[in-house]
Design a protein around this motif. Structure first.
Motif, PDB file in Angstrom:
ATOM      1  N   LEU A  18       0.731  -1.137   0.014  1.00  0.00           N
ATOM      2  CA  LEU A  18      -0.066  -0.095   0.125  1.00  0.00           C
ATOM      3  C   LEU A  18       0.685   1.121   0.079  1.00  0.00           C
ATOM      4  O   LEU A  18       0.687   2.232  -0.714  1.00  0.00           O
ATOM      5  CB  LEU A  18      -0.994   0.005   1.145  1.00  0.00           C
ATOM      6  N   GLU A  19       1.764   1.208   0.847  1.00  0.00           N
ATOM      7  CA  GLU A  19       2.810   2.445   0.874  1.00  0.00           C
ATOM      8  C   GLU A  19       3.643   2.431  -0.345  1.00  0.00           C
ATOM      9  O   GLU A  19       3.816   3.675  -0.914  1.00  0.00           O
ATOM     10  CB  GLU A  19       3.782   2.182   2.178  1.00  0.00           C
ATOM     11  N   HIS A  20       4.127   1.493  -0.981  1.00  0.00           N
ATOM     12  CA  HIS A  20       4.701   1.590  -2.342  1.00  0.00           C
ATOM     13  C   HIS A  20       3.858   2.144  -3.408  1.00  0.00           C
ATOM     14  O   HIS A  20       4.518   2.973  -4.150  1.00  0.00           O
ATOM     15  CB  HIS A  20       5.175   0.107  -2.767  1.00  0.00           C
ATOM     16  N   LYS A  21       2.519   1.783  -3.467  1.00  0.00           N
ATOM     17  CA  LYS A  21       1.514   2.325  -4.471  1.00  0.00           C
ATOM     18  C   LYS A  21       1.467   3.720  -4.182  1.00  0.00           C
ATOM     19  O   LYS A  21       1.334   4.332  -5.403  1.00  0.00           O
ATOM     20  CB  LYS A  21       0.337   1.364  -4.222  1.00  0.00           C
ATOM     21  N   ASP A  48      19.389   8.120  -5.377  1.00  0.00           N
ATOM     22  CA  ASP A  48      20.099   7.254  -4.530  1.00  0.00           C
ATOM     23  C   ASP A  48      20.612   5.906  -5.537  1.00  0.00           C
ATOM     24  O   ASP A  48      21.589   5.398  -5.016  1.00  0.00           O
ATOM     25  CB  ASP A  48      19.203   6.573  -3.585  1.00  0.00           C
ATOM     26  N   ALA A  49      19.745   5.787  -6.565  1.00  0.00           N
ATOM     27  CA  ALA A  49      20.275   4.511  -7.463  1.00  0.00           C
ATOM     28  C   ALA A  49      21.947   5.023  -7.950  1.00  0.00           C
ATOM     29  O   ALA A  49      22.521   4.038  -8.032  1.00  0.00           O
ATOM     30  CB  ALA A  49      19.504   4.547  -8.784  1.00  0.00           C
ATOM     31  N   ASP A  50      22.002   6.243  -8.484  1.00  0.00           N
ATOM     32  CA  ASP A  50      23.281   6.477  -9.058  1.00  0.00           C
ATOM     33  C   ASP A  50      24.295   6.734  -7.752  1.00  0.00           C
ATOM     34  O   ASP A  50      25.313   6.172  -8.095  1.00  0.00           O
ATOM     35  CB  ASP A  50      23.021   8.037  -9.688  1.00  0.00           C
ATOM     36  N   TYR A  51      23.882   7.053  -6.664  1.00  0.00           N
ATOM     37  CA  TYR A  51      24.841   7.304  -5.536  1.00  0.00           C
ATOM     38  C   TYR A  51      25.288   5.990  -5.017  1.00  0.00           C
ATOM     39  O   TYR A  51      26.531   5.663  -4.943  1.00  0.00           O
ATOM     40  CB  TYR A  51      24.173   7.972  -4.314  1.00  0.00           C
ATOM     41  N   GLN A  52      24.457   4.872  -5.318  1.00  0.00           N
ATOM     42  CA  GLN A  52      24.699   3.700  -4.829  1.00  0.00           C
ATOM     43  C   GLN A  52      24.992   2.577  -6.272  1.00  0.00           C
ATOM     44  O   GLN A  52      25.502   1.330  -5.756  1.00  0.00           O
ATOM     45  CB  GLN A  52      23.470   2.866  -4.091  1.00  0.00           C
ATOM     46  N   ASN A  53      25.167   3.295  -7.286  1.00  0.00           N
ATOM     47  CA  ASN A  53      25.565   2.373  -8.215  1.00  0.00           C
ATOM     48  C   ASN A  53      24.619   1.174  -8.493  1.00  0.00           C
ATOM     49  O   ASN A  53      25.078   0.068  -8.770  1.00  0.00           O
ATOM     50  CB  ASN A  53      26.897   2.135  -8.286  1.00  0.00           C
ATOM     51  N   GLU A  54      23.227   1.528  -8.506  1.00  0.00           N
ATOM     52  CA  GLU A  54      22.107   0.522  -8.820  1.00  0.00           C
ATOM     53  C   GLU A  54      21.372   0.948  -9.749  1.00  0.00           C
ATOM     54  O   GLU A  54      21.386   2.180 -10.518  1.00  0.00           O
ATOM     55  CB  GLU A  54      21.467   0.401  -7.435  1.00  0.00           C
ATOM     56  N   ASP A  55      20.535   0.108 -10.192  1.00  0.00           N
ATOM     57  CA  ASP A  55      19.725   0.238 -11.475  1.00  0.00           C
ATOM     58  C   ASP A  55      18.334   0.486 -10.740  1.00  0.00           C
ATOM     59  O   ASP A  55      17.488  -0.003 -10.163  1.00  0.00           O
ATOM     60  CB  ASP A  55      19.551  -1.008 -12.234  1.00  0.00           C
ATOM     61  N   ALA A  56      18.139   1.882 -11.163  1.00  0.00           N
ATOM     62  CA  ALA A  56      16.471   2.340 -10.755  1.00  0.00           C
ATOM     63  C   ALA A  56      15.419   1.730 -11.107  1.00  0.00           C
ATOM     64  O   ALA A  56      14.333   1.692 -10.667  1.00  0.00           O
ATOM     65  CB  ALA A  56      16.666   3.891 -10.861  1.00  0.00           C
ATOM     66  N   THR A  57      15.505   1.227 -12.568  1.00  0.00           N
ATOM     67  CA  THR A  57      14.383   0.231 -13.014  1.00  0.00           C
ATOM     68  C   THR A  57      13.624  -0.797 -11.904  1.00  0.00           C
ATOM     69  O   THR A  57      12.771  -1.337 -12.163  1.00  0.00           O
ATOM     70  CB  THR A  57      14.813  -0.178 -14.297  1.00  0.00           C
ATOM     71  N   LYS A  58      14.946  -1.131 -11.214  1.00  0.00           N
ATOM     72  CA  LYS A  58      14.487  -2.455 -10.322  1.00  0.00           C
ATOM     73  C   LYS A  58      13.217  -1.982  -9.381  1.00  0.00           C
ATOM     74  O   LYS A  58      12.720  -2.867  -8.667  1.00  0.00           O
ATOM     75  CB  LYS A  58      15.541  -2.748  -9.265  1.00  0.00           C
ATOM     76  N   VAL A  59      13.073  -0.649  -9.222  1.00  0.00           N
ATOM     77  CA  VAL A  59      11.686  -0.279  -8.530  1.00  0.00           C
ATOM     78  C   VAL A  59      10.558  -0.819  -9.022  1.00  0.00           C
ATOM     79  O   VAL A  59       9.472  -1.221  -8.303  1.00  0.00           O
ATOM     80  CB  VAL A  59      11.307   1.333  -8.448  1.00  0.00           C
ATOM     81  N   PHE A  60      10.651  -1.199 -10.336  1.00  0.00           N
ATOM     82  CA  PHE A  60       9.239  -1.842 -10.822  1.00  0.00           C
ATOM     83  C   PHE A  60       9.067  -3.366 -10.527  1.00  0.00           C
ATOM     84  O   PHE A  60       8.056  -4.201 -10.773  1.00  0.00           O
ATOM     85  CB  PHE A  60       9.311  -1.821 -12.387  1.00  0.00           C
ATOM     86  N   ASP A  61      10.225  -3.987  -9.860  1.00  0.00           N
ATOM     87  CA  ASP A  61      10.276  -5.433  -9.276  1.00  0.00           C
ATOM     88  C   ASP A  61       9.727  -5.327  -7.881  1.00  0.00           C
ATOM     89  O   ASP A  61       9.778  -6.480  -7.466  1.00  0.00           O
ATOM     90  CB  ASP A  61      11.456  -5.983  -9.424  1.00  0.00           C
ATOM     91  N   TYR A  62       9.417  -4.392  -7.273  1.00  0.00           N
ATOM     92  CA  TYR A  62       9.160  -4.214  -5.907  1.00  0.00           C
ATOM     93  C   TYR A  62       8.283  -5.197  -5.544  1.00  0.00           C
ATOM     94  O   TYR A  62       8.160  -5.806  -4.696  1.00  0.00           O
ATOM     95  CB  TYR A  62       8.964  -2.840  -5.402  1.00  0.00           C
ATOM     96  N   GLU A  63       6.816  -4.942  -6.053  1.00  0.00           N
ATOM     97  CA  GLU A  63       5.796  -5.941  -5.673  1.00  0.00           C
ATOM     98  C   GLU A  63       6.157  -7.345  -6.190  1.00  0.00           C
ATOM     99  O   GLU A  63       5.630  -8.229  -5.063  1.00  0.00           O
ATOM    100  CB  GLU A  63       4.746  -5.448  -6.769  1.00  0.00           C
TER     101      GLU A  63
END
Length: 943
Positions: free
Chosen positions: A876-879, A894-909
């Protein structure tokens, strides 16, 4: 629409509109007309007297905010009921007709509603308000939501056993409120509330009554005051108005008022001719405060006509201007206070308003602060405000209203409903933002200086005057006396003051536009909806255009390095100076000059230097985006250096910090910090006045210039309602033109690691019977995203179990929580912390109970039921987060700062759904079995 409710309107944003030379006589509006009611809100009254408010609001989607507002609080308590209005609020979560004890919280957690964070309530002198957000995508959930608030209204069970079990929880809440502020409040409240019942009806009640009250006392309070004619139900959210109205009728129309109902009296603050003075001190007090109240002679009158509303606008302009002057004083070379403000508005009593001036100051300068407050009020009385001050205040107020108007329909339901509560309880007008914005546009030009300047003579008077001075009791600080305070009033009243000096304000931040750079590359990410620009100096700009808010652009920027690149000596010399660097302003404009220049503009830019990076945070209205870019450019290139401005900052910090460690809680934090981190060669400890005096401004300024000398390795982020063409033009003009060294720096990873494993630290400080417990599992870890999510989830699950065990079963705490995380930067590190306050006699028992819950997670893993509760909340909070600018700004940065892939946000659910109890148990075994740091804060032993 008093000043206290207009505070949010006073952030500036520029709006060009007709000049303010028009006079009151030029307005064609009939001001005797009634203030209209917002046509977008449905307000009704059932036959039993219950009032309801309904609005369809689609932000956030699939959610409804429900409120049950009871026009009854602690002021209505009989002598045997002291504290029971608040106790009744607790009991409504502990057994009703349709939700037996603990079933309510259990059910709501199962649908993603978190106890405390979402589900909540509060009790004050005059009202009790229950807060229930409910998912509306399922008719059954919506129906149960209305059943819950109906049960609160008239179906509380109030069984003897449940009452007795809740006594411990409420007494823990009572215990939390004990301390220096409470002890001083007990002494000064009878003077502020002179002659009224309010002084004897603090909502928390008395310890003696909470321990011993009869069951019938709370039942009588519930039966007398929880009745339809004193209630309002509010429903705002993503559901049709007709559906919500029918729900209210189905659940509340049949409730009857008691036959011999008690009159709901209104309690007044009697007038008094003499000046009442309270000078209180306490050895554990952290701050010194000064407050002056000039209580109105008459009682509050409802705002009903357009003239009433216009008068409130005049009061708001007065408050805006006097507070601008106080801001100038606090930013002066020798500030009389840390901060100060004035307003005409509500007091502790709903029936009485007052003109109130307040300041926080150095413990030894209470009379200096009081003098500053009184002199500035007297200066207005003698000379009034200037036309330029009025013009700036009008711009600020109208511009903020413009932002509210533009964001209409984009505000979260939880923010909308507050206005309805005030309308029901206090008859505050609610004509709607369309009308408010239009009326301000029409009427602000007609308000003149004579009207505003005339207010002060009605505000400042000899009768109904109360002065309250509170502060620390310590060696070397001489307390002011009543005689000194009275003498100061006489002195100021007979003193001829110089008029306020208006300084000329520049029209623009930059006299000359910098030589424009260029955009060398443009890349888009369709999945994220972002565009990334590479600038000619090497800097990158990433932006995401959204429609979440119509009048908002958020901004961040970072570059690796920070103070990790300082030598140990330079770091220690500058760490307490960095916060004062921007006090000098930019481009030869002082902080006060900048404030005046930015009148009517919603824009903020704040540079920072942290341990591993330096950067900016800011925001702007879309039309003020250029000023945001200009300020950013200037903070890179033209930060002022001003010893007097820095000394002013140091003096304010010293006043703030002066007695902070007298607080047992702050002292515990200091001791624990030294215990865990004290072996680090870069450890600087808790800030103190002595450390502020030793801060090296020259070196800090030099290091700032070094950190911001190379814009080429900065990443800039913008999220909001962006005009892409303008953003690109501003980026090329103000960012690509910045100096670049192609340094491509990173941060340095220290060798030091904080304590981990099994340790114990016990701190004894304070006279009140208050303890706190902190249990920390931490250590080095190889960062793993799945483990990081799992440890966070374990913290949320454990919080549920600790509330059940320590609060509901043991009655030993008011609040308790656990948090877990694994960080990646600057090195892999895990942390899992449990914390709670309690009575000293319960420390060992509750600590052991908390550890057993951790051991149970390790041995058995969490239950599927508890995991599902947490998953529902997370989803619910993510939605909701996906529709928030702040979330996307943090994600991209944060994705750039941590050298991560921001598109992984769509894998959250998908990742949430995949998480299972066996993996959580595995993570618990991995991270929660290598010992823990036990930190306990106890009071000092009585001699």
């Amino acid at each position: 629409m008093k000043y206290s409710n207009l505070t949010a309107l006073f952030v500036g944003a520029f709006l060009a509109f007709t000049p303010f030379q028009q006079t009151k006589a030029q307005s064609n509006q009939d001001l005797s007309e009634e203030i209209p009611f917002n046509p977008e809100v449905k307000k009704g009254v059932l036959e039993n007297g219950l009032t309801y408010y309904i609005k369809n609001n689609g932000k956030p989607e699939d959610k409804v905010e429900l409120r049950l507002v009871v026009n009854a609080g602690s002021i209505l308590e009989d002598e045997d009921q002291r504290g029971l209005a608040h106790f009744m609020e607790h009991m409504n979560f502990n057994g009703t007709k349709n939700f037996k004890k603990n079933e309510l919280v259990d059910y709501l957690q199962s649908i993603g509603v978190k106890f405390g964070a979402h589900l909540n309530a509060y009790t004050s002198f005059d009202e009790t308000v229950y807060i229930l957000p409910i998912p509306s995508d399922d008719p059954e959930k919506l129906e149960k939501g209305f059943q819950i608030i109906e049960d609160w209204a008239h179906n509380a069970l109030l069984e003897d056993k449940d009452i007795d079990e809740e006594r411990g929880v409420v007494l823990e809440e009572y215990r939390l409120g004990q301390g220096a502020e409470q002890r001083m409040r007990q002494e000064y409240l009878p003077k502020i509330l002179h002659g009224s019942k309010y002084a004897d009806r603090l909502p928390i009640g008395t310890k003696e009554n909470l321990e011993t009250f009869d069951y019938e006392s709370i039942r009588s309070f519930y039966n007398d005051w929880y009745r339809p004619d004193l209630m309002s139900v509010m429903a705002v959210g993503d559901v049709d108005v007709e559906v919500l109205e029918q729900k209210i009728k189905d659940h509340f129309a049949h409730i009857k008022n008691p036959k011999d109902e008690r009159k709901r009296e209104s309690f007044e603050l009697p007038n008094h001719e003499e000046t009442l003075i309270a000078i209180e001190s306490d050895e554990e007090a952290t701050f010194a405060n000064v407050q002056v109240l000039f209580k109105d002679k008459g009682n509050v009158e409802a705002e009903e006509t357009l003239e009433d509303y216009r008068n409130s606008m005049v009061e708001s302009l007065f408050a805006q201007m006097i507070n601008n002057r106080f801001d100038e004083l606090r930013n002066s070379n020798n500030p009389p206070f840390v901060y100060g403000y004035s307003y005409h508005g509500g007091t502790w009593s709903r029936t009485k308003e007052a003109y109130q001036s307040f300041a926080m100051c150095d413990a030894s300068k209470q009379l200096t602060a009081l003098r500053a407050l009184l002199e500035e009020n007297e200066r207005v009385k003698q000379h009034g405000f200037t036309q330029s001050e009025l013009e700036r205040a009008k711009k600020d107020i109208l511009a903020r209203l413009e932002q509210s108007f533009k964001n209409k329909g984009k505000n979260e339901s939880s923010r909308v409903v507050g206005e309805y509560i005030r309308n029901f309880l206090e008859n505050e007008p609610m004509p709607g933002i369309d009308w408010e914005y239009k009326f301000h546009q029409e009427q602000l030009p007609t308000i003149n200086l004579k009207e505003i300047n005339s207010l002060i003579s009605g505000y400042i008077k000899d009768e109904n005057r109360v002065v309250v001075l509170t502060g620390p009791e310590k060696d070397g600080v001489e307390q002011p006396t009543e005689e000194q305070v009275r003498a100061l009033f006489k002195e100021i009243e007979n003193k001829e003051l110089e008029p306020y000096e208006e300084t000329e304000v520049a029209e623009s931040l930059m006299a000359k536009t910098p030589k424009k750079g260029s955009i060398t590359k443009t890349e888009t990410n369709k999945e994220l909806g972002t565009t990334t620009l590479t600038l000619s100096n090497g800097a990158t700009v990433t932006y995401k255009k959204t429609d979440f808010k119509n009048d908002e652009v958020l901004f961040e920027a970072f570059s690796y390095g920070g103070t990790s690149l300082y030598s140990i000596e330079d770091y220690k010399a500058t760490t307490f100076a960095n916060g004062g660097l921007t006090e000098a302003g930019v481009n030869d404009f002082s902080k006060t000059d900048l404030s005046k220049m930015m009148s009517g503009k919603i824009v903020s830019v704040n540079p920072y230097i942290s341990t591993y990076s330096e950067g900016f945070r800011g925001n702007a209205a879309p039309k003020n985006l250029e000023e945001l870019f200009q300020l950013t450019h200037l903070y890179f290139t033209e930060l002022n250096k001003d010893e007097e401005a820095f000394d002013s900052y140091v003096n304010k910090q010293k006043a703030f910090l002066g007695n902070l460690l007298a607080s047992p809680q702050f002292y515990f934090q200091k001791e624990l910090g030294e215990f865990i981190y004290g072996d680090s060669p870069r450890y600087t400890g808790f800030p103190t006045p002595e450390k502020m005096d030793a801060a090296d401004y020259d070196l800090a300024y030099k290091k700032y210039q070094e950190r911001f000398a190379d814009a080429g390795d900065f990443h800039f982020y913008f999220v909001g309602n962006i005009d892409e063409a303008k953003l690109k033009d501003y980026a090329a003009t103000y960012l690509a033109s910045l100096p670049s060294k192609n340094s491509d720096e990173s941060y340095e990873v220290p060798d030091f690691r904080p304590k981990s494993g099994s340790h114990e630290k016990i701190v004894e400080k304070g006279k009140d019977p208050k303890s706190s417990v902190r249990i920390t599992y931490q250590g080095g870890a190889k960062y793993n995203k799945k483990d990081a999510y799992a440890l966070k989830t374990l913290g949320e699950i454990l919080t549920i179990k600790l509330v059940e065990k320590l609060r509901e079963e043991e009655g030993g705490v008011y609040g308790v929580g656990a948090r877990g995380n694994i960080s990646k930067t600057p090195y892999g590190w895990y942390n899992f912390t449990i914390s709670f306050p309690c009575g000293p006699e319960n420390v060992d028992k509750l600590k052991n109970a908390a550890i057993k819950e951790v051991e149970k997670l390790v041995a058995e893993g969490p239950t599927e039921k508890d995991l599902q509760k947490v998953k529902e909340t997370q989803l619910l909070e993510h939605k909701e987060s996906l529709k928030e600018n702040r979330f996307w700004l943090s994600l991209l940065k944060d994705a750039d700062y941590q050298n991560e892939d921001a598109t992984k946000v769509f894998d959250y659910e998908k990742n949430v759904e995949k998480m299972d109890t066996s993996y959580l148990q595995k993570v618990a075994k991995k991270y929660l079995t290598d010992g823990y740091i036990l930190a306990i804060h106890n009071p000092e032993e009585a001699e």
